[in-house]
Design a protein around this motif. Structure first.
Motif, mmCIF file in Angstrom:
data_model
loop_
_atom_site.group_PDB
_atom_site.id
_atom_site.type_symbol
_atom_site.label_atom_id
_atom_site.label_comp_id
_atom_site.label_asym_id
_atom_site.label_seq_id
_atom_site.Cartn_x
_atom_site.Cartn_y
_atom_site.Cartn_z
ATOM 1 N N MET A 65 0.808 -1.069 -0.119
ATOM 2 C CA MET A 65 -0.085 -0.058 -0.061
ATOM 3 C C MET A 65 1.006 1.229 0.068
ATOM 4 O O MET A 65 1.758 1.406 0.568
ATOM 5 N N LEU A 95 -3.304 -6.785 5.032
ATOM 6 C CA LEU A 95 -3.269 -5.295 5.055
ATOM 7 C C LEU A 95 -3.401 -4.517 6.443
ATOM 8 O O LEU A 95 -2.418 -3.685 6.672
ATOM 9 N N VAL A 96 -4.375 -4.747 6.903
ATOM 10 C CA VAL A 96 -4.783 -4.095 8.357
ATOM 11 C C VAL A 96 -3.758 -4.319 9.329
ATOM 12 O O VAL A 96 -3.288 -3.733 10.099
ATOM 13 N N TYR A 120 -2.910 -1.573 -2.729
ATOM 14 C CA TYR A 120 -4.083 -0.676 -2.083
ATOM 15 C C TYR A 120 -3.231 0.849 -2.444
ATOM 16 O O TYR A 120 -2.042 0.997 -2.247
ATOM 17 N N VAL A 128 -7.608 2.405 7.808
ATOM 18 C CA VAL A 128 -7.536 1.523 6.559
ATOM 19 C C VAL A 128 -8.651 1.332 6.109
ATOM 20 O O VAL A 128 -8.931 1.193 4.935
ATOM 21 N N THR A 129 -9.395 0.903 6.971
ATOM 22 C CA THR A 129 -11.099 0.481 6.189
ATOM 23 C C THR A 129 -11.714 1.522 5.867
ATOM 24 O O THR A 129 -12.282 1.281 4.770
ATOM 25 N N CYS A 147 -0.325 -2.636 8.474
ATOM 26 C CA CYS A 147 -0.355 -1.224 8.678
ATOM 27 C C CYS A 147 -0.180 -0.954 10.039
ATOM 28 O O CYS A 147 0.492 -0.081 10.302
ATOM 29 N N SER A 182 -8.779 3.185 2.411
ATOM 30 C CA SER A 182 -8.029 2.412 1.700
ATOM 31 C C SER A 182 -8.816 1.760 0.483
ATOM 32 O O SER A 182 -9.803 1.758 0.625
ATOM 33 N N ILE A 188 -3.899 4.562 -0.229
ATOM 34 C CA ILE A 188 -4.598 5.670 0.592
ATOM 35 C C ILE A 188 -4.368 7.115 0.197
ATOM 36 O O ILE A 188 -3.011 7.332 0.040
ATOM 37 N N ILE A 213 -0.601 2.482 11.728
ATOM 38 C CA ILE A 213 -1.671 3.013 11.237
ATOM 39 C C ILE A 213 -2.925 2.281 11.581
ATOM 40 O O ILE A 213 -2.875 1.078 11.312
#
Length: 359
Positions: A181, A231-232, A275, A246-247, A235, A250, A277, A241
């Protein structure tokens, strides 16, 4: 600002550094045309003629699998490997027919890889200093669904074939998967758009590519974990993060795929799910500002577009992370067909199929 090495890599050069395996097949077998025409042996899931191919084996691994079968005979256990290496027929290797479930294959590979680790057989790949203690999934169709017995509640009929130690995947040439990401900001002033992106420096203690630049957040996807769940997790662990950021912000925007041969010659085809942001305008930057947490990152820098290009062309990025940055610059319109003479080649190479039809 520190000076950068005097290198001037093109975007296509950066792609070549990562997507560096080029297969050819002829009557004599399968070869990597870019690596001394080394003969490779396809690894199939089973002995069945209809079995899917799941990996590619270098000669050193083929020789070791022969030795493993001899060892099995000596200690009175079933051989793991069916090897057809007759020069008059297409070469192939596979699990023996009795290893007919994901759990049986996983158990066999666990014992094998741990023994190779403990005996120091391939220390540059899965030795104690390289061991990750993390399981990666292997699929019957590497480009198919990412299912798993823990998610499905059963293991029959899944694309999931087995799982194995992350560090050993390159020994068997199986496809691995990751998530990357970028956190960036675009500002428009006086009709001009400026880009800044958060770029981390990898810790010097990392077992792979220490000290190189990376994407804002990146990590391999462990077996049994969804892409977004990974990913979460990454992060928070790598960049502090929060999950709600993220939810909410992203977006899944791309995937890239390439066939990478490591500096030691091992085969690593990879798929990276990408991904973004984009930091909204006029908001507090604090929730989007990454900070090192788990020791895998030395520091983060909010890099300008000009600085980013200098770092790319100087070869300071981990090879696959350079590809993710190029993909971002294409999607945001900073690399275009008019500005980049190799645009079409780059686009196609970022989304390769590993010459999978030749396996």
């Amino acid at each position: 600002m520190s000076s950068l090495p005097k290198v001037d890599l093109s975007f296509l050069d950066l792609v070549d550094r990562c997507d560096n395996v080029h297969l050819r097949r002829d009557n004599a077998g399968l070869y990597d045309a870019a690596y001394n025409s080394e003969r490779l042996v396809p690894l199939y899931l089973s002995e069945s003629p209809a079995s899917p191919v799941i990996g590619l084996l270098k000669p050193a691994i083929v020789d070791q699998l022969k030795a493993e079968n001899e060892r099995s005979k000596q200690i009175g256990v079933q051989e793991l490997w069916a090897l057809n290496l007759d020069a008059s027929e297409p070469s192939r290797a596979s699990f023996r027919a009795y290893l007919d479930t994901p759990s049986k294959r996983t158990a066999a590979m666990k014992e094998l890889c741990e023994r190779w680790r403990d005996t120091g057989l391939f220390p540059d790949v899965c030795g104690p200093k390289k061991w990750r203690a993390e399981m990666y999934p292997v699929y019957a169709d590497p480009l198919g669904v990412h299912d798993h017995p823990l998610l499905a509640g059963y293991e029959d009929g899944l694309n999931y074939a087995f799982e194995m130690e992350r560090s050993a995947c390159a020994l068997f040439g199986v496809v691995t998967y990751g998530v990357h990401m970028s956190i960036y900001e675009e500002i428009v002033e006086d009709g001009r758009t400026s880009l800044r992106i958060w770029v981390p420096t990898r810790a010097l203690t990392k077992p792979t590519f220490p000290g190189l630049l990376d994407n804002t957040v990146a990590g391999g996807i462990p077996s049994g974990m969804s892409v977004f769940e990974c990913l979460v997790k990454e992060c928070m662990e790598e960049a502090s993060i929060e999950a709600d950021v993220v939810t909410k912000h992203s977006r899944a925007v791309s995937s890239i795929s390439y066939f990478y041969r490591t500096s030691k010659g091992w085969l690593q085809p990879e798929v990276e799910h990408v991904y973004d942001i984009a930091i909204p305008s006029g908001v507090d930057h604090a929730p989007f500002t990454p900070r090192p947490l788990d020791g895998e990152v030395e520091s983060f820098e909010f890099v300008s577009h000009e600085r980013l290009l200098e770092q790319l062309r100087s070869g300071l990025f981990k090879p696959n992370c350079a590809l993710v940055i190029i993909d971002l610059l294409i999607r945001l319109g900073y690399i275009t067909p008019d500005s980049e003479p190799n645009y079409t080649k780059i686009i196609n190479r970022l989304h390769g199929s590993f010459d999978y039809d030749k396996w």
